[in-house]
Structures are given as C-alpha cells and as structure tokens.
Design a protein around this motif. Structure first.
Motif, PDB file in Angstrom:
ATOM      1  N   ILE A  40      -1.268   0.898  -0.284  1.00 19.37           N
ATOM      2  CA  ILE A  40      -1.480   0.435  -1.663  1.00 19.37           C
ATOM      3  C   ILE A  40      -2.785   1.001  -2.205  1.00 19.37           C
ATOM      4  O   ILE A  40      -2.858   1.497  -3.339  1.00 19.37           O
ATOM      5  N   LEU A  41      -3.847   0.937  -1.394  1.00 20.82           N
ATOM      6  CA  LEU A  41      -5.142   1.462  -1.828  1.00 20.82           C
ATOM      7  C   LEU A  41      -5.044   2.944  -2.158  1.00 20.82           C
ATOM      8  O   LEU A  41      -5.554   3.406  -3.185  1.00 20.82           O
ATOM      9  N   ALA A  42      -4.402   3.711  -1.269  1.00 24.23           N
ATOM     10  CA  ALA A  42      -4.347   5.165  -1.450  1.00 24.23           C
ATOM     11  C   ALA A  42      -3.551   5.550  -2.680  1.00 24.23           C
ATOM     12  O   ALA A  42      -3.955   6.429  -3.456  1.00 24.23           O
ATOM     13  N   THR A  43      -2.384   4.917  -2.878  1.00 24.59           N
ATOM     14  CA  THR A  43      -1.519   5.310  -3.984  1.00 24.59           C
ATOM     15  C   THR A  43      -2.037   4.793  -5.329  1.00 24.59           C
ATOM     16  O   THR A  43      -1.980   5.506  -6.337  1.00 24.59           O
ATOM     17  N   LEU A  44      -2.548   3.558  -5.337  1.00 18.56           N
ATOM     18  CA  LEU A  44      -2.999   2.976  -6.597  1.00 18.56           C
ATOM     19  C   LEU A  44      -4.226   3.689  -7.141  1.00 18.56           C
ATOM     20  O   LEU A  44      -4.337   3.922  -8.354  1.00 18.56           O
ATOM     21  N   ASP A  45      -5.151   4.064  -6.261  1.00 22.01           N
ATOM     22  CA  ASP A  45      -6.397   4.647  -6.748  1.00 22.01           C
ATOM     23  C   ASP A  45      -6.194   6.035  -7.345  1.00 22.01           C
ATOM     24  O   ASP A  45      -7.041   6.520  -8.088  1.00 22.01           O
ATOM     25  N   GLY A  46      -5.064   6.679  -6.998  1.00 22.15           N
ATOM     26  CA  GLY A  46      -4.800   7.978  -7.591  1.00 22.15           C
ATOM     27  C   GLY A  46      -4.410   7.906  -9.054  1.00 22.15           C
ATOM     28  O   GLY A  46      -4.470   8.905  -9.769  1.00 22.15           O
ATOM     29  N   THR A  47      -4.012   6.708  -9.536  1.00 19.77           N
ATOM     30  CA  THR A  47      -3.537   6.586 -10.922  1.00 19.77           C
ATOM     31  C   THR A  47      -4.321   5.581 -11.752  1.00 19.77           C
ATOM     32  O   THR A  47      -4.276   5.636 -12.983  1.00 19.77           O
ATOM     33  N   ILE A  48      -5.027   4.665 -11.120  1.00 22.71           N
ATOM     34  CA  ILE A  48      -5.657   3.563 -11.848  1.00 22.71           C
ATOM     35  C   ILE A  48      -6.843   4.015 -12.692  1.00 22.71           C
ATOM     36  O   ILE A  48      -7.165   3.403 -13.706  1.00 22.71           O
ATOM     37  N   LEU A 129     -12.166  11.422   0.480  1.00 25.71           N
ATOM     38  CA  LEU A 129     -12.162  11.713   1.916  1.00 25.71           C
ATOM     39  C   LEU A 129     -11.579  10.539   2.705  1.00 25.71           C
ATOM     40  O   LEU A 129     -10.816  10.733   3.656  1.00 25.71           O
ATOM     41  N   GLY A 130     -11.958   9.322   2.330  1.00 28.09           N
ATOM     42  CA  GLY A 130     -11.375   8.164   2.997  1.00 28.09           C
ATOM     43  C   GLY A 130      -9.908   7.982   2.666  1.00 28.09           C
ATOM     44  O   GLY A 130      -9.101   7.655   3.536  1.00 28.09           O
ATOM     45  N   ALA A 131      -9.535   8.223   1.406  1.00 30.24           N
ATOM     46  CA  ALA A 131      -8.144   8.041   0.981  1.00 30.24           C
ATOM     47  C   ALA A 131      -7.205   8.964   1.747  1.00 30.24           C
ATOM     48  O   ALA A 131      -6.043   8.615   1.984  1.00 30.24           O
ATOM     49  N   GLY A 132      -7.702  10.133   2.142  1.00 28.55           N
ATOM     50  CA  GLY A 132      -6.852  11.060   2.891  1.00 28.55           C
ATOM     51  C   GLY A 132      -6.334  10.486   4.189  1.00 28.55           C
ATOM     52  O   GLY A 132      -5.273  10.888   4.679  1.00 28.55           O
ATOM     53  N   GLY A 168       2.357   1.334 -12.355  1.00 27.76           N
ATOM     54  CA  GLY A 168       1.497   0.162 -12.472  1.00 27.76           C
ATOM     55  C   GLY A 168       0.023   0.487 -12.479  1.00 27.76           C
ATOM     56  O   GLY A 168      -0.783  -0.287 -13.036  1.00 27.76           O
ATOM     57  N   GLY A 169      -0.382   1.611 -11.874  1.00 30.79           N
ATOM     58  CA  GLY A 169      -1.790   1.965 -11.821  1.00 30.79           C
ATOM     59  C   GLY A 169      -2.434   2.086 -13.186  1.00 30.79           C
ATOM     60  O   GLY A 169      -3.469   1.454 -13.452  1.00 30.79           O
ATOM     61  N   PRO A 170      -1.861   2.872 -14.089  1.00 34.07           N
ATOM     62  CA  PRO A 170      -2.463   2.964 -15.429  1.00 34.07           C
ATOM     63  C   PRO A 170      -2.498   1.631 -16.162  1.00 34.07           C
ATOM     64  O   PRO A 170      -3.452   1.342 -16.896  1.00 34.07           O
ATOM     65  N   LEU A 171      -1.469   0.793 -15.974  1.00 32.00           N
ATOM     66  CA  LEU A 171      -1.458  -0.515 -16.626  1.00 32.00           C
ATOM     67  C   LEU A 171      -2.595  -1.389 -16.109  1.00 32.00           C
ATOM     68  O   LEU A 171      -3.310  -2.034 -16.883  1.00 32.00           O
TER      69      LEU A 171
END
Length: 521
Positions: A40-48, A129-132, A168-171
């Motif tokens: 969730i952290l990795a995918t959400l932070d790419g769009t939020i 780097l951490g998200a990878g 959902g990230g942009p929202l």
C-alpha cells in the motif's frame, strides 16, 4: 502436462539464505496484512503527491524544478527495485524488507520537513530508494512463505491495490492538501509503515543460514545506468525534448549499450542481480512480457482518460477520478475472482488469453467515444478495459512466483516489479506523444497556427471556459482525437498480450513449499 521439474542441486551446494521456511504452514492473516501494508505504501505514494504539487510549489517555490519531485522518486524506485530483491535473496528477505520500510519512512518524514525544493527532491530520492524494496520485499516473502497455490488470494489483493492506488491516490492527496496541509501527504505514511514494521517484525518467522556471497557490483552498476536512461527517456521524450533530439537519441543509445553489457556480465557473475536462469523458463519470460505490456496499457489509459473527462465533459479533478471507478472496479473484480478460483484448485492459462481479448475490445470500444458521448457511457466503457487488464495482472504474478525457485524469489519479484514500472513509464511517454500529436493536428486543421499555440500552451479546464466558443469546440475535438490515439495504442498493446498469452503452458502451481538442498556445512 507434467509439472516443472526443480533445478538439479549443485555438487557443493551453498547454505540456504536466512529465510528458508522451516514450516510449510501458511503465516497468520496479520502477518500477510503486514506485507500488504508495505505494498500500500509503495503504490499509494507513487500517485498521492501529484495533486499536492501545485500547492507545494506555491509554498516552497522552485517552479522550474517541480517535475523532479516525481522524477527523482521514480528513478530511485526503479533503480533500487532489482537490487533490493537480490540483497534479500542473499542476506535475508525479512531483514531486507524491514530495512526498506525504515528507509521509506525516514524519507517520508524528511519530505514533510523540507524547507525548499532542493531538499524535497533529495528526500524524495531517499524515499524512492526505500520504496523500491517494499513491493519486491512483500512479494518475495509471500513467495517464500506461501506456495503459489496458497498465494492466489493474497496475490489477488496485491493486484487490487494497484488500481486502488492509481485512482485513490490523487483523491487522497487532494483531500489531505485541502483540509490539512500538503506535508500530511508524506506524514500519512508513518502510521501505516509503523504497523507494517510491527506486524512483520513480530509475526513473520523465518529460519535458516545466511549465504556468503559477493554482490554483483558490475551488474548492478550497468543495470542502474540502463534503468536511469530508460526512465529519463520515458520522462523527457516528447515533452521536455523531441523524440529525435540528440538528448533522447543519446539516452536510447546509452540504455541499449548498458543493458546489452549487463546481459553479458550477468551470464558470468556468481550471483547475478537478475539471474539469466530465470528466463530459461518460458512461462517466466512470457509473464514478464505480459507485465511490461499491461503496465504500459494501464498507465497510459489511466493518465489520459481524465484529460477527456475534464476538458471535454467539464468534470473537476475529483469528479474525473470518481468517474474512472469502473476501470478500477473492473481490475479489482477480475483479480479477486481469479485469486479465489485459482486458490480453489482452478487453472490459470485461460485468464490471460481472455484478458487480452477483453482488454483489446475495451480499448477499441473507447474509440467510439465522441465529444457528445454521455459521461455515464464513457465511464461504463472503462469497466471493460479494466476487467481485461485485471485478467492479465493476476496470472502474471502467479506465473512469476510459480516459475522461480526459492533461492531466486526476490530476484523474480524484483524483475516483475521493475518491468511493470518501466512499462508504465514508457507507456505514458509514448502514448502521450501520440496524444499530443493527434490533438495538435486536429487543432491546426480547425484553427491554423493559433491551434498549434493552443496545443502547446498550459491550458487548464478552468481557462478553457474563457476561450471563444469556436476555440473551445476545436480544443474539445482535439482532446477527443488525442484520446482516440491513446486508445488505439492501448488496443495494440492489449492485442500483443492476447497473442503472447497463447504461448503460456499450463504448469501446475506448486502445492507445497519448495525446500532447498541440505547444507553440507
């Protein structure tokens, strides 16, 4: 069809890594939740962050560098993904995963504390780097703890999170920015990450011995250079620089040379970052092809459908995101169904074949969309495309994990995540070039030189209402033509997945956890 045979053990086997499962019983649901929270952290932070960028720039300044807030994160994530996977294979997947969460959270806090744009860009790189390691760490741990037959439902949840984060990230980013502060876009990661650290640290139990091996620094360096060049090519191509400019051609040549040298180095490395033996399995190779193609199709469609919703149908940013819910629900529903069906003993080969056909039909159906098409019809048509993409995503994950041996689980999941990232980046870039080209041609046909200036300007949906009616109509027609170009390209990508899916073999999913050879030590 007989089940895939395991690789023959070497005459002097190395000790297993420190996460060899000592008990094939699946972990507790809370342990799986800890792994899913990392994803969730990795995918959400790419769009939020996207919806918060205008406010961030207004607060910190540095308008000329704001694109690097996104680019630095994507570059660091892409470069580090396969390296995290290999480090986990060599020195322990649980420890590698926990370290990656910690690095991500430190980067998140520092991003929230940034006082200028330069600091924010540097901290976003640290966060990347951490998200990878988040996605690849969770996937490799699931591949270690669960057999592919057991992991169907859990991996379907991973597939569900990708479209949820995409829409959902942009929202969520817009809500936090409007009602709290843009810094909460980064701070929100901290409680989620803390729970993930606690659950994985306490509940994921692995045992074994660490493997003593040298890191493939030459391979890692060449792969990093190739990924950097490809990511910059996808980011700058057709936007910052023309596709035939010296900068883009140079990046393409650098990427090709680096990746060709990487392939040669990996064949002779004792512990390659991406083991060539993985690609000797035809199903593994086909799963990576599908991942690259659906990544390009998914990100391309998700990036340019909102343009149509906002400019042509007059929707706000939030409304355009909500109107893409059918796309997300189609992906989610397909993956949940496939995960349940495969978990109950069903086969998987038919799903990517059907997915390629349905996704192609969905993309072609969106070619019928015009300036006056009802918004509800456009929104409903995206469901077909989403369902087809969902039928491609879930089997690709299952085949990847079923085709890899235990020692390569991290490298396999890292390769899969990397190809999806690169596919998405290049898909957005190439389809974006098609979108811009079709829109510009349409505007020039209607408005002449004024149309070219209009296409090259930074026109927002709010400013569109200030234009004369002929210019507004021409611009809406241009956006619709651009969307048609994107959907035609998406249909081609999906048709390629349909063709490739026929080559997949129905290899039974492993029903028990693979055990490595006994250590001679």
């Amino acid at each position: 069809m007989t089940q895939r045979t395991e690789a023959t053990a070497p005459t002097a086997p190395e000790p297993p890594p420190d996460d060899t499962p000592g008990n094939p019983a699946p972990p507790s649901p809370l342990a799986i939740l800890g792994l899913l929270l990392g994803i969730i952290l990795a995918t959400l932070d790419g769009t939020i962050v996207g919806t918060a960028l205008p406010t961030i720039v207004g607060d910190l300044g540095g308008l000329g560098h704001f694109s690097w807030v996104v680019t630095a994160y994507l570059l660091a994530t892409a470069v580090s993904t396969p390296i995290w996977g290999k480090v986990g294979d060599l020195y322990g997947r649980k420890g590698s995963y926990l370290i990656s969460i910690t690095v991500f959270l430190v980067g998140s806090v520092l991003c929230g504390l940034a006082q200028n744009m330069e600091q924010l860009i540097a901290f976003r790189a640290l966060q990347g780097l951490g998200a990878g390691g988040l996605f690849v760490g969770a996937m490799s741990l699931m591949g270690t703890l669960l057999t592919p037959a057991q992991a169907g439902r859990s991996q379907s949840m991973i597939g569900v999170m990708l479209p949820v984060a995409m829409i959902g990230g942009p929202l969520l980013g817009g809500f936090l920015t409007d009602h709290l502060d843009w810094r909460w876009v980064f701070y929100v990661n901290v409680p989620v990450g803390a729970v993930a650290l606690l659950l994985v640290g306490l509940l994921v139990q692995l045992r074994g011995e660490r493997r003593t091996a040298r890191i493939d620094f030459a391979g890692a360096g060449l792969l990093t250079a190739g990924i950097l060049a490809l990511t910059l090519l996808g980011t700058w191509g057709g936007t910052t620089y023309d596709w035939v400019s010296p900068q883009i051609v140079g990046l393409a040549l650098l990427a090709a040379a680096s990746l060709a040298a990487f392939a040669r180095v990996e064949r002779g490395a004792p512990e390659p970052v991406v083991p060539p033996r993985l690609f000797r399995d035809r199903n593994f190779t086909l799963a990576q092809v599908l991942t690259f193609l659906y990544g390009a199709a998914m990100m391309g469609a998700a990036s340019y459908l909102p343009q149509y919703m906002q400019f042509v149908r007059g929707m706000s940013s939030t409304e355009s995101g909500l109107l893409l819910l059918p796309l997300m629900l189609g992906m989610m529903g397909a993956q949940l169904y496939i995960g349940r069906a495969v978990g109950n003993g069903g086969t998987y080969r038919a799903y990517p074949i059907a997915g390629g056909a349905v996704a192609t039909a969905g993309a072609l159906a969106l070619l019928t969309v015009g300036v006056d098409t009802a918004t509800a019809v456009v929104s409903a048509l995206t469901f077909v495309l989403g369902a087809g993409l969902g039928c491609l995503m879930q089997p690709s994950l299952l085949i990847t994990m079923n085709s890899a041996e235990l020692r390569d689980m991290g490298a396999a999941s890292g390769t899969n995540a990397l190809l999806r990232t690169i596919g998405g980046s290049l898909g957005v870039a190439v389809l974006g070039s098609v979108y811009t080209g079709r829109m510009t041609d349409s505007l020039m046909d209607r408005l002449g030189p004024d149309g070219e200036r209009l296409a090259g300007g930074e026109l927002t949906p709010a400013l569109l209402h200030d234009l004369p009616e002929p210019a507004r109509d021409a611009f809406r027609a241009g956006v619709t033509g651009g969307l048609h170009g994107v959907m035609a390209g998406t249909a081609v990508l999906c048709a390629l997945t349909f063709a490739a899916s026929w080559l997949i073999r129905e290899v039974p999913l492993r029903s028990k956890t693979p055990q490595p050879p006994e250590s001679s030590a």
